[in-house]
Scaffold this motif. Structure first.
Motif, mmCIF file in Angstrom:
data_model
loop_
_atom_site.group_PDB
_atom_site.id
_atom_site.type_symbol
_atom_site.label_atom_id
_atom_site.label_comp_id
_atom_site.label_asym_id
_atom_site.label_seq_id
_atom_site.Cartn_x
_atom_site.Cartn_y
_atom_site.Cartn_z
ATOM 1 N N LEU A 159 -2.421 -6.836 18.953
ATOM 2 C CA LEU A 159 -2.835 -7.691 17.847
ATOM 3 C C LEU A 159 -4.306 -8.074 17.972
ATOM 4 O O LEU A 159 -5.016 -8.135 16.970
ATOM 5 N N LYS A 160 -4.793 -8.315 19.191
ATOM 6 C CA LYS A 160 -6.196 -8.691 19.391
ATOM 7 C C LYS A 160 -7.152 -7.636 18.854
ATOM 8 O O LYS A 160 -8.264 -7.956 18.455
ATOM 9 N N SER A 161 -6.731 -6.378 18.855
ATOM 10 C CA SER A 161 -7.603 -5.319 18.340
ATOM 11 C C SER A 161 -7.531 -5.195 16.818
ATOM 12 O O SER A 161 -8.332 -4.490 16.215
ATOM 13 N N LYS A 162 -6.591 -5.901 16.208
ATOM 14 C CA LYS A 162 -6.392 -5.815 14.755
ATOM 15 C C LYS A 162 -6.685 -7.113 14.017
ATOM 16 O O LYS A 162 -6.907 -7.105 12.808
ATOM 17 N N PHE A 163 -6.646 -8.239 14.728
ATOM 18 C CA PHE A 163 -6.734 -9.549 14.095
ATOM 19 C C PHE A 163 -7.525 -10.494 14.991
ATOM 20 O O PHE A 163 -7.164 -10.696 16.150
ATOM 21 N N VAL A 164 -8.605 -11.056 14.460
ATOM 22 C CA VAL A 164 -9.380 -12.065 15.192
ATOM 23 C C VAL A 164 -9.569 -13.268 14.280
ATOM 24 O O VAL A 164 -9.650 -13.124 13.054
ATOM 25 N N ARG A 203 -12.668 -6.882 4.890
ATOM 26 C CA ARG A 203 -13.651 -5.814 4.616
ATOM 27 C C ARG A 203 -13.530 -4.630 5.561
ATOM 28 O O ARG A 203 -13.987 -3.537 5.237
ATOM 29 N N PHE A 204 -12.941 -4.831 6.716
ATOM 30 C CA PHE A 204 -12.883 -3.764 7.720
ATOM 31 C C PHE A 204 -11.587 -2.957 7.638
ATOM 32 O O PHE A 204 -11.350 -2.087 8.462
ATOM 33 N N MET A 205 -10.783 -3.239 6.652
ATOM 34 C CA MET A 205 -9.514 -2.537 6.505
ATOM 35 C C MET A 205 -9.721 -1.215 5.770
ATOM 36 O O MET A 205 -9.326 -1.057 4.621
ATOM 37 N N GLU A 206 -10.345 -0.291 6.472
ATOM 38 C CA GLU A 206 -10.591 1.042 5.932
ATOM 39 C C GLU A 206 -10.313 2.073 7.011
ATOM 40 O O GLU A 206 -10.500 1.810 8.199
ATOM 41 N N ARG A 207 -9.876 3.211 6.577
ATOM 42 C CA ARG A 207 -9.696 4.340 7.486
ATOM 43 C C ARG A 207 -10.080 5.598 6.725
ATOM 44 O O ARG A 207 -9.604 5.809 5.612
ATOM 45 N N GLY A 241 -12.696 6.226 5.122
ATOM 46 C CA GLY A 241 -13.323 5.906 3.850
ATOM 47 C C GLY A 241 -12.382 5.371 2.784
ATOM 48 O O GLY A 241 -12.781 5.149 1.649
ATOM 49 N N ARG A 242 -11.121 5.166 3.124
ATOM 50 C CA ARG A 242 -10.144 4.650 2.154
ATOM 51 C C ARG A 242 -9.598 3.316 2.624
ATOM 52 O O ARG A 242 -9.401 3.095 3.811
ATOM 53 N N ALA A 243 -9.335 2.449 1.656
ATOM 54 C CA ALA A 243 -8.803 1.124 1.984
ATOM 55 C C ALA A 243 -7.393 1.240 2.542
ATOM 56 O O ALA A 243 -6.595 2.037 2.073
ATOM 57 N N ILE A 244 -7.121 0.440 3.551
ATOM 58 C CA ILE A 244 -5.771 0.316 4.081
ATOM 59 C C ILE A 244 -5.049 -0.707 3.211
ATOM 60 O O ILE A 244 -5.555 -1.797 2.980
ATOM 61 N N LEU A 284 -8.725 -6.155 11.147
ATOM 62 C CA LEU A 284 -9.566 -5.019 11.503
ATOM 63 C C LEU A 284 -8.854 -3.677 11.409
ATOM 64 O O LEU A 284 -9.488 -2.634 11.496
ATOM 65 N N ASP A 285 -7.538 -3.708 11.241
ATOM 66 C CA ASP A 285 -6.769 -2.467 11.171
ATOM 67 C C ASP A 285 -5.437 -2.788 10.497
ATOM 68 O O ASP A 285 -5.100 -3.952 10.280
ATOM 69 N N ASN A 286 -4.699 -1.748 10.193
ATOM 70 C CA ASN A 286 -3.404 -1.925 9.546
ATOM 71 C C ASN A 286 -2.477 -2.721 10.461
ATOM 72 O O ASN A 286 -2.439 -2.501 11.666
ATOM 73 N N LEU A 287 -1.740 -3.640 9.881
ATOM 74 C CA LEU A 287 -0.827 -4.478 10.643
ATOM 75 C C LEU A 287 0.610 -4.016 10.456
ATOM 76 O O LEU A 287 1.034 -3.752 9.337
ATOM 77 N N THR A 288 1.341 -3.963 11.560
ATOM 78 C CA THR A 288 2.775 -3.735 11.483
ATOM 79 C C THR A 288 3.422 -5.052 11.054
ATOM 80 O O THR A 288 2.776 -6.108 11.048
#
Length: 149
Positions: A5-10, A60-64, A66-69, A25-29
């Motif tokens: 979670l620390k790598s995905k949410f701050v 804003r960082f929810m991209e992979r 070049g596409r929005a997550i 910062l990344d897709n969340l389960t």
């Protein structure tokens, strides 16, 4: 908070401005979203005894590639529950989006959670413009966690 979670949410609570900010910062389960929602709800409730908290959500960082997550329906449900739980404790919610598609999704979540009176979603290709609009909405000049990319 788990390492995953620390790598995905701050997050950060600025007690001077009463703004609780976080970045996804990344897709969340579903499990990640539940843990993040617990942090959000507990932090907001702990800091709203004398004054309502303002939220600054940075997606804003929810991209992979070049596409929005886009959040899954299960994660959307968890966010909606968290929004309803914090609604009585917040005065403003500003959501920074990574794309127009995400802005539409976040606007829909806001309507589903009945928080449109205090929520505003922002998207602009010019990051500085989007930040200024969100900061103006919240009545702040800056935020230690959320800065221009």
């Amino acid at each position: 908070m788990s390492t995953a979670l620390k790598s995905k949410f701050v997050s950060h609570m600025d007690t001077k401005t009463q703004v609780f900010s976080w970045q996804v910062l990344d897709n969340l389960t579903s499990e990640d979203a539940r843990a993040a929602a617990d942090i959000i709800v507990n932090t907001v409730k702990a800091n709203s005894s004398s004054v309502k908290v303002k939220l600054l959500v940075d997606n804003r960082f929810m991209e992979r590639n070049g596409r929005a997550i886009v959040f899954t329906p299960e994660v959307n449900e968890i966010w909606e529950e968290a929004q309803r739980a914090v609604f009585p404790h917040v005065s403003h919610i500003a959501v920074l989006c990574s794309s127009i598609l995400m802005k539409m999704q976040m606007d829909r979540l806001s309507r589903n959670s009945n928080i449109t009176d205090v929520n505003q979603c922002f998207w602009n290709e010019q990051d500085e413009v989007m930040l200024k609009e969100a900061f103006d909405f919240l009545g702040i000049d800056a935020n230690p966690l959320v800065t221009a990319r």
